[in-house]
Design an enzyme around this catalytic site. Structure first.
Site, mmCIF file in Angstrom:
data_model
loop_
_atom_site.group_PDB
_atom_site.id
_atom_site.type_symbol
_atom_site.label_atom_id
_atom_site.label_comp_id
_atom_site.label_asym_id
_atom_site.label_seq_id
_atom_site.Cartn_x
_atom_site.Cartn_y
_atom_site.Cartn_z
ATOM 1 N N ASN A 1 23.841 -55.753 -24.628
ATOM 2 C CA ASN A 1 23.027 -55.844 -25.831
ATOM 3 C C ASN A 1 21.528 -55.901 -25.550
ATOM 4 O OD1 ASN A 1 24.199 -58.415 -24.838
ATOM 5 N ND2 ASN A 1 22.694 -59.343 -26.214
ATOM 6 N N CYS B 1 20.862 -64.179 -30.358
ATOM 7 C CA CYS B 1 21.530 -65.473 -30.245
ATOM 8 C C CYS B 1 20.755 -66.461 -29.377
ATOM 9 C CB CYS B 1 22.941 -65.288 -29.675
ATOM 10 S SG CYS B 1 24.006 -64.321 -30.746
#
Length: 388
Positions: free
Chosen positions: A150, A320
């Protein structure tokens, strides 16, 4: 605002939004209430979506389950496999550059008695397949490796990994959250056992995900994470998010595998290299998902650069952990120094971006980098040859 943070989340496509709306208003039935028409309509929407997703992955509808997203799916698979296969072994193999959903869950399982091997990567984010092969033992119950990173976009060699796991009779779980929607995944050709992804990374809604569990002659055993009713054959209790599920399927139907996004990314990288001194694109030596570029601007802190780019949405890494003061664990695993990691930013494109936007972004970055470096004593020392 020019949005280049599509690996964090994406704009919900107009067609997806229109698909969702009826299931929030007129067609608001509970998909488990099949005794009446409005419930049956909701149930039909769920099963239609299951078929759409299965067809997209070259799988069977019965192999598709719905969750709230990839974090739930990761927790379900890792914890559920560990619970059901503990008599065989307690060994799990993953990678140092996995998403925090995987790493945090593995850390939790280590406290419960699991032994976890965290495979290292090289400077290009690549694992050593021979090391993977030799790391699998008779006690290994699961190999958990993502499809595409990611932060850097690096793609793991999925077919080779799946074949190693087949040879070793070990389950292979793949987090394909960043991969699906950007690259085609044919699960008939690549024998992955378990795959998860979600909607909001591919212009679908937040709060919905899908989990593929291959049907085998010896069924894969996963203990449920969420207990409740008998939804999803008892694997995931709770009322179906019909609107989200319908939206996820529509988002998959709209996926465009044209070269537009890759052309944007490549043009962006070439323009940066021409206009800005001492910038490095990470992990260009191997295959990446075509929307992602992770760039090091030497002696320019990513946080400071973002402050000077108020009209551009981007990030220093995974959403996150974006509030963390620590350097990216992905870049650190790729043998970058703390300084190099702090000076790196992620740019992630979508089909809604344009070449004109790329020109604006590159110009603004070049201006901001020049401004920051001109006021930096460290940069002046570097340019004078007193720093490496």
């Amino acid at each position: 605002m020019i949005y280049l943070d599509n690996n964090a989340t994406t704009y919900i496509a107009d067609e997806v939004f229109e698909t969702i709306l009826p299931y929030l208003q007129e067609e608001y039935g509970n998909a488990s209430s099949i005794q009446h028409k409005i419930g049956r309509n909701a149930n039909h929407a769920v099963e239609y979506a299951r078929t759409v997703i299965a067809n997209h992955l070259h799988a069977k509808p019965k192999e598709i389950l719905f969750t709230s997203g990839s974090t739930e799916s990761v927790n379900m698979v890792l914890k559920g496999i560990f619970e059901r296969y503990h008599l065989k072994g307690n060994h799990i193999i993953t990678c140092q550059t996995e998403h925090k959903a995987v790493l945090s869950t593995c850390a939790y399982l280590e406290k419960k008695g699991a032994t976890v091997t965290y495979l290292p990567v090289d400077r290009n984010g690549q694992i050593d397949l021979e090391l993977l092969h030799s790391s699998i033992t008779e006690h290994t119950i699961l190999v958990c490796l993502m499809a595409a990173n990611n932060e850097t976009g690096i793609i793991h060699p999925l077919k080779a990994i799946a074949e190693i796991c087949q040879e070793k009779d070990t389950l292979f779980f793949c987090d394909a959250t960043q991969y699906i929607g950007k690259e085609k995944l044919d699960l008939q050709r690549i024998p992955i056992d378990i795959v998860c992804f979600n909607g909001h990374k591919l212009h679908g809604p937040k709060g919905v995900g899908a989990l593929f569990i291959r049907r085998k002659s010896k069924p894969i055993q996963i203990a449920p994470l969420v207990h409740g009713g008998n939804q999803e054959n008892g694997l995931r209790g709770g009322t179906y998010n019909v609107a989200g599920i319908a939206g996820l399927a529509k988002a998959l139907e709209l996926i465009d595998y044209s070269t537009h996004v890759k052309e944007l990314r490549d043009y962006f990288e070439k323009s940066l290299m021409v206009q800005i001194d001492e910038c490095t694109i990470h992990a260009t030596q191997f295959r990446r998902i075509h929307n992602t570029s992770n760039v090091l601007f030497k002696y320019v802190k990513g946080s400071e650069l973002m402050t000077n780019l108020p009209n551009i949405a981007l990030s220093s890494g995974s959403a996150c952990v974006s509030g963390s003061r620590d350097p990216s664990h992905v870049l650190k695993a790729m043998h970058l120094s703390d300084e190099e990691a702090y000076c790196s930013l992620r740019f992630s494109f979508s089909r809604y971006n344009t070449m004109a936007q790329v020109d604006i972004v590159v110009q603004e970055i070049a201006s901001a980098v020049t401004k920051i470096r001109n006021s930096s004593p460290i940069w002046q020392l570097y340019k004078s040859g007193k720093l490496e």
